[in-house]
Design a protein around this motif. Structure first.
Motif, PDB file in Angstrom:
ATOM      1  N   ARG A  50      -9.794   0.740  -1.031  1.00  0.00           N
ATOM      2  CA  ARG A  50      -8.434   0.213  -1.171  1.00  0.00           C
ATOM      3  C   ARG A  50      -7.457   0.988  -0.286  1.00  0.00           C
ATOM      4  N   PRO A  52      -4.593   1.721   2.172  1.00  0.00           N
ATOM      5  CA  PRO A  52      -3.364   0.954   2.371  1.00  0.00           C
ATOM      6  C   PRO A  52      -3.411   0.107   3.645  1.00  0.00           C
ATOM      7  N   ARG A 152       4.517  -1.521   6.775  1.00  0.00           N
ATOM      8  CA  ARG A 152       4.269  -0.263   6.059  1.00  0.00           C
ATOM      9  C   ARG A 152       5.073  -0.220   4.763  1.00  0.00           C
ATOM     10  N   THR A 155       3.485  -1.839   1.815  1.00  0.00           N
ATOM     11  CA  THR A 155       2.422  -1.091   1.132  1.00  0.00           C
ATOM     12  C   THR A 155       2.989  -0.050   0.178  1.00  0.00           C
ATOM     13  N   ASN A 156       4.295   0.169   0.213  1.00  0.00           N
ATOM     14  CA  ASN A 156       4.914   1.116  -0.718  1.00  0.00           C
ATOM     15  C   ASN A 156       5.173   0.494  -2.086  1.00  0.00           C
ATOM     16  N   ASN A 158       4.243  -0.560  -5.448  1.00  0.00           N
ATOM     17  CA  ASN A 158       3.100  -0.178  -6.277  1.00  0.00           C
ATOM     18  C   ASN A 158       3.425  -0.337  -7.752  1.00  0.00           C
ATOM     19  N   ASP A 162      -1.484   1.900  -8.890  1.00  0.00           N
ATOM     20  CA  ASP A 162      -2.231   1.240  -7.823  1.00  0.00           C
ATOM     21  C   ASP A 162      -1.282   0.600  -6.816  1.00  0.00           C
ATOM     22  N   GLU A 163      -1.709   0.601  -5.556  1.00  0.00           N
ATOM     23  CA  GLU A 163      -0.975  -0.156  -4.557  1.00  0.00           C
ATOM     24  C   GLU A 163      -1.275  -1.636  -4.745  1.00  0.00           C
ATOM     25  N   GLN A 166      -3.002  -4.467   0.272  1.00  0.00           N
ATOM     26  CA  GLN A 166      -3.733  -3.817   1.362  1.00  0.00           C
ATOM     27  C   GLN A 166      -3.508  -4.600   2.639  1.00  0.00           C
ATOM     28  N   ARG A 190      -0.641   6.180   7.114  1.00  0.00           N
ATOM     29  CA  ARG A 190      -1.125   5.344   6.031  1.00  0.00           C
ATOM     30  C   ARG A 190      -2.406   4.598   6.395  1.00  0.00           C
TER      31      ARG A 190
END
Length: 281
Positions: A50, A52, A152, A155-156, A158, A162-163, A166, A190
């Motif tokens: 998983r 990022p 990017r 992907t922050n 969450n 967990d994020e 992906q 990342r």
């Protein structure tokens, strides 16, 4: 050339069930060279851990899209996949591309904040349902540094544990150069998995050609190994260009009623100017 080409091109002449060298990506013909195996391993590693962000780069025609198609066929059922083949535009347009990819309805007149909220709500809903989201962007070299940074930021998002998203980005070498810029250092940090697909070596080109001939129903000897050095030289070892010249050479051999493509056949293709690849002797 002195023979009319039938509707099945040269398949009957050589005993092929289908053409071995087309320009369209086809996972059924995927040749697992060392580089392609490593590239796919990194894709799988990114999915399993998983990560990022996973990045795969390579020359035009190196087989990146074929690997992506193979990955899509092997993904588990608990994954929601969004695929963007050629994203362009600025910050707000990127969010619209992403929402389209995951089939999230939205009003084109929505503000950036509203679009972002729609995506975040959808991500939380998918996560609550026990699923995960993977966004795949092909032709990533068409992104701008601004949109790469925006990815990017996605992907922050969450769930404190967990994020929720992906990223898998696949592009040409220019994309690899772009993400190494100082202003994209946070993006680079990342990236959990990456690989660059290079050109095939002469020996690999020979194995690649024989593999595709056999998958198509041939023996693998329909192109003489003695022709491989010339094929490698004029294609630079790029799979798509190898496909192009081999396909033309098989047409020439069929027209001349030859049992196999020889080095002389390849040189005839080159001399006649019908091969328009990016390399030359």
């Amino acid at each position: 050339m002195n023979k009319t080409v039938p509707t099945d091109i040269y398949n009957s002449h050589f005993g092929f069930a289908e053409r071995p060298f087309t320009l369209l990506p086809d996972p059924e013909f995927l040749y697992w060279s060392r580089d392609h195996r490593l590239a796919f391993t990194m894709l799988e590693y990114g999915m399993m851990t998983r990560a990022p962000i996973t990045v795969i780069t390579g020359e035009v025609g190196a087989g990146k899209t074929t690997l992506l198609q193979y990955l899509l066929r092997s993904m588990e059922d608990d994954v929601d996949i969004g695929l963007i083949s050629n994203a362009q535009g600025g910050r707000g347009e990127l969010l619209q591309w992403v929402l389209h990819a995951f089939a999230v309805p939205f009003d084109p007149q929505c503000s950036y904040v509203q679009l972002f909220q729609l995506l975040q709500d959808h991500m939380l809903e998918v996560y609550a349902g026990g699923r995960r989201m993977v966004l795949i962007i092909d032709e990533a070299q068409n992104l701008t540094p601004e949109t790469v940074e925006e990815l990017r930021m996605l992907t922050n998002i969450n769930s404190n544990k967990d994020e929720l998203l992906q990223l898998v980005l696949v592009g040409q070498p220019e994309f690899r150069d772009m993400i190494r810029r100082p202003e994209l250092r946070q993006f680079l940090q990342r990236v959990g998995a990456s690989f660059h697909l290079g050109r095939m070596a002469p020996a690999t080109v020979g194995e690649y050609i024989a593999h595709r001939l056999k998958v198509a129903g041939g023996t693998g000897a329909e192109i003489d190994p003695a022709a491989v050095p010339v094929i490698h030289e004029v294609t630079g070892g790029v799979p798509r260009l190898v496909n192009q010249i081999c396909d033309l050479a098989l047409v020439y051999a069929f027209s001349a009623e030859q049992p196999a493509v020889t080095e002389e056949t390849i040189r005839s293709v080159l001399d006649d100017g019908v091969y328009l690849g990016g390399y030359a002797l």
